[in-house]
Design an enzyme around this catalytic site. Sequence first.
Site, mmCIF file in Angstrom:
data_model
loop_
_atom_site.group_PDB
_atom_site.id
_atom_site.type_symbol
_atom_site.label_atom_id
_atom_site.label_comp_id
_atom_site.label_asym_id
_atom_site.label_seq_id
_atom_site.Cartn_x
_atom_site.Cartn_y
_atom_site.Cartn_z
ATOM 1 N N THR A 130 9.687 114.910 129.244
ATOM 2 C CA THR A 130 11.091 114.972 129.598
ATOM 3 C C THR A 130 11.201 114.592 131.045
ATOM 4 O OG1 THR A 130 12.643 116.751 129.953
ATOM 5 C CG2 THR A 130 10.479 117.467 129.740
ATOM 6 N N GLU A 132 12.936 116.814 132.795
ATOM 7 C CA GLU A 132 13.008 117.995 133.286
ATOM 8 C C GLU A 132 11.839 118.510 134.101
ATOM 9 O OE1 GLU A 132 14.935 121.091 131.117
ATOM 10 O OE2 GLU A 132 15.896 119.489 129.639
ATOM 11 N N TYR A 155 10.308 126.163 129.966
ATOM 12 C CA TYR A 155 10.135 124.945 129.178
ATOM 13 C C TYR A 155 9.563 123.928 129.945
ATOM 14 C CZ TYR A 155 11.678 120.381 126.919
ATOM 15 O OH TYR A 155 11.713 119.154 126.616
ATOM 16 N N LYS A 159 6.107 121.658 129.691
ATOM 17 C CA LYS A 159 6.022 120.340 129.553
ATOM 18 C C LYS A 159 5.188 119.439 130.730
ATOM 19 C CE LYS A 159 7.460 117.945 126.598
ATOM 20 N NZ LYS A 159 6.950 117.719 125.232
ATOM 21 N N ASN A 254 28.546 118.209 132.460
ATOM 22 C CA ASN A 254 28.659 118.522 131.132
ATOM 23 C C ASN A 254 30.152 118.654 130.884
ATOM 24 O OD1 ASN A 254 25.917 119.229 130.927
ATOM 25 N ND2 ASN A 254 26.080 121.216 131.348
ATOM 26 N N HIS A 289 19.819 127.008 136.349
ATOM 27 C CA HIS A 289 20.273 126.000 135.688
ATOM 28 C C HIS A 289 20.053 124.626 136.853
ATOM 29 C CE1 HIS A 289 23.790 124.557 132.889
ATOM 30 N NE2 HIS A 289 22.558 123.755 132.883
HETATM 31 P P1 NAD Z 1 13.126 119.704 118.286
HETATM 32 O O1 NAD Z 1 12.758 121.048 118.670
HETATM 33 O O2 NAD Z 1 14.104 119.009 117.726
HETATM 34 O O3 NAD Z 1 11.559 119.212 117.320
HETATM 35 C C1 NAD Z 1 10.344 119.736 117.518
HETATM 36 C C2 NAD Z 1 9.431 119.485 116.241
HETATM 37 O O4 NAD Z 1 7.991 119.650 116.558
HETATM 38 C C3 NAD Z 1 9.955 120.357 115.105
HETATM 39 O O5 NAD Z 1 10.121 119.494 113.993
HETATM 40 C C4 NAD Z 1 8.912 121.513 115.072
HETATM 41 O O6 NAD Z 1 8.779 121.991 113.627
HETATM 42 C C5 NAD Z 1 7.613 120.736 115.589
HETATM 43 N N1 NAD Z 1 6.757 121.730 116.110
HETATM 44 C C6 NAD Z 1 6.912 122.714 117.118
HETATM 45 N N2 NAD Z 1 5.734 123.339 117.179
HETATM 46 C C7 NAD Z 1 4.700 122.889 116.560
HETATM 47 C C8 NAD Z 1 3.283 123.056 116.370
HETATM 48 N N3 NAD Z 1 2.985 124.148 117.238
HETATM 49 N N4 NAD Z 1 2.603 122.257 115.696
HETATM 50 C C9 NAD Z 1 3.326 121.209 115.130
HETATM 51 N N5 NAD Z 1 4.598 120.972 115.016
HETATM 52 C C10 NAD Z 1 5.372 121.751 115.713
HETATM 53 O O7 NAD Z 1 12.405 118.733 119.674
HETATM 54 P P2 NAD Z 1 12.775 117.320 120.076
HETATM 55 O O8 NAD Z 1 14.427 117.478 120.576
HETATM 56 O O9 NAD Z 1 12.923 116.414 118.893
HETATM 57 O O10 NAD Z 1 11.828 116.787 121.215
HETATM 58 C C11 NAD Z 1 10.969 116.197 120.762
HETATM 59 C C12 NAD Z 1 10.120 115.761 122.020
HETATM 60 O O11 NAD Z 1 10.665 115.362 122.969
HETATM 61 C C13 NAD Z 1 9.642 117.196 122.824
HETATM 62 O O12 NAD Z 1 8.430 117.123 123.258
HETATM 63 C C14 NAD Z 1 10.550 117.297 123.872
HETATM 64 O O13 NAD Z 1 9.726 118.021 124.993
HETATM 65 C C15 NAD Z 1 10.981 115.731 124.262
HETATM 66 N N6 NAD Z 1 12.097 115.658 124.798
HETATM 67 C C16 NAD Z 1 13.291 116.187 124.190
HETATM 68 C C17 NAD Z 1 14.721 115.741 124.641
HETATM 69 C C18 NAD Z 1 15.956 116.097 124.223
HETATM 70 O O14 NAD Z 1 16.845 116.024 124.670
HETATM 71 N N7 NAD Z 1 15.858 116.753 122.978
HETATM 72 C C19 NAD Z 1 14.523 115.039 126.096
HETATM 73 C C20 NAD Z 1 13.431 114.610 126.826
HETATM 74 C C21 NAD Z 1 12.216 114.944 126.054
#
Ligand code: NAD
Length: 347
Positions: A130, A132, A155, A159, A254, A289
């Site tokens: 991310t 972040e 968080y 990461k 936002n 924040h």
């Molecule tokens: P999400 O919370 O929607 O999904 C996470 C998934 O990981 C879920 O299906 C969960 O069951 C699985 N999971 C959690 N812990 C686990 C474990 N210990 N073992 C196996 N599976 C596990 O997350 P997302 O929003 O799809 O984000 C996916 C990735 O992208 C993350 O690494 C997040 O840090 C990164 N990310 C997200 C965003 C965003 O805007 N959502 C932005 C930048 C980066």
Amino acid sequence: MKLLVTGGCGFIGSAVVRLAIARGHAVINLDALTYAACPDNVAEVAEDPGYAFEHADIRDRVALDRIFEAHTPDAVMHLAAESHVDRSIDGPGTFIETNITGTYQLLEAARAFWVRHGKPEDFRFHHISTDEVFGTLGAEGQFTEDTRYDPRSPYSASKAASDHLVRAWNETYGLPVILSNCSNNYGPFHFPEKLVPVIILNALDEKPLPIYGDGSNVRDWLYVEDHADALLLVLEKGKLGRSYNIGGENERSNLELVRTICAILDEKRPRDEGSYADLIEFVADRPGHDARYAIDPERIREELGWRPSVTVEEGLARTVDWYLMNEGWWRALQDRDGVGARLGVRP
Ligand code: NAD
């Protein structure tokens, strides 16, 4: 390619799984099915002969070793994580365990597999992270891949730690890794605790639309299907050991974002009286924040020729359409633990 995707039942992971299968890759979806998982997100590919599901936790090394040997993937795309900042404020422990210890276990399992199979040069471990991790910006400037890490929430700190581990496994053991850091995603299948779905779903239920603080916090918004497209490109064409920032080129506060969603809903599903924007309510801010995130997309644009395909207005219109057509999906998730509650307020 045969891709081992972790977290493929989550929001972004499932977009990656659907797109990878559509492009002819084989996918092994490894997911622990936490509260954030929705197996329905991949229902459309579940019967595809190239798709396999493994119910496993990335902290479980024995399970990881078995899965690597059973499927012999060409690449890992690591998206499994605890991902909700507000939950990390209330309970940082699971973020440390999954995002740091889990990534460590996955790196070790991948390394052991890679060594056992003669260190194939074309093996890839793609770590999805991310923006972040870079901290917060003032009114000016953008995050580049060389911006100093400065995470400020449990968080983002977890990461950041996982990013460091991935780089260390490349430097120390030669594991062929690649990283990407992206901005805020939105789109179909977004779990109903994150800002965009909360606003759409509260509006449809005529509930207040909560905005943290004064709504001036700025994020760069990336449509999830564009992100999935960028991730597959980074995996296939990105340079080894390098990281790529992925942004939507769509910075909005936002408050602007919420007003845009309200205007789209006013057109597509008008209220009996007034605008959905009348439901906006300013609530206590999130502790720590971050004020602004912004991505300098030059590297991915110049090296890989990638740009997002939609503006945030176009992407939000598609997203609103999707939520209007998929009420069964989101209603079922609203009963899950903590969904709909205000989380992450300093005690
Ligand atoms: P999400 O919370 O929607 O999904 C996470 C998934 O990981 C879920 O299906 C969960 O069951 C699985 N999971 C959690 N812990 C686990 C474990 N210990 N073992 C196996 N599976 C596990 O997350 P997302 O929003 O799809 O984000 C996916 C990735 O992208 C993350 O690494 C997040 O840090 C990164 N990310 C997200 C965003 C965003 O805007 N959502 C932005 C930048 C980066």
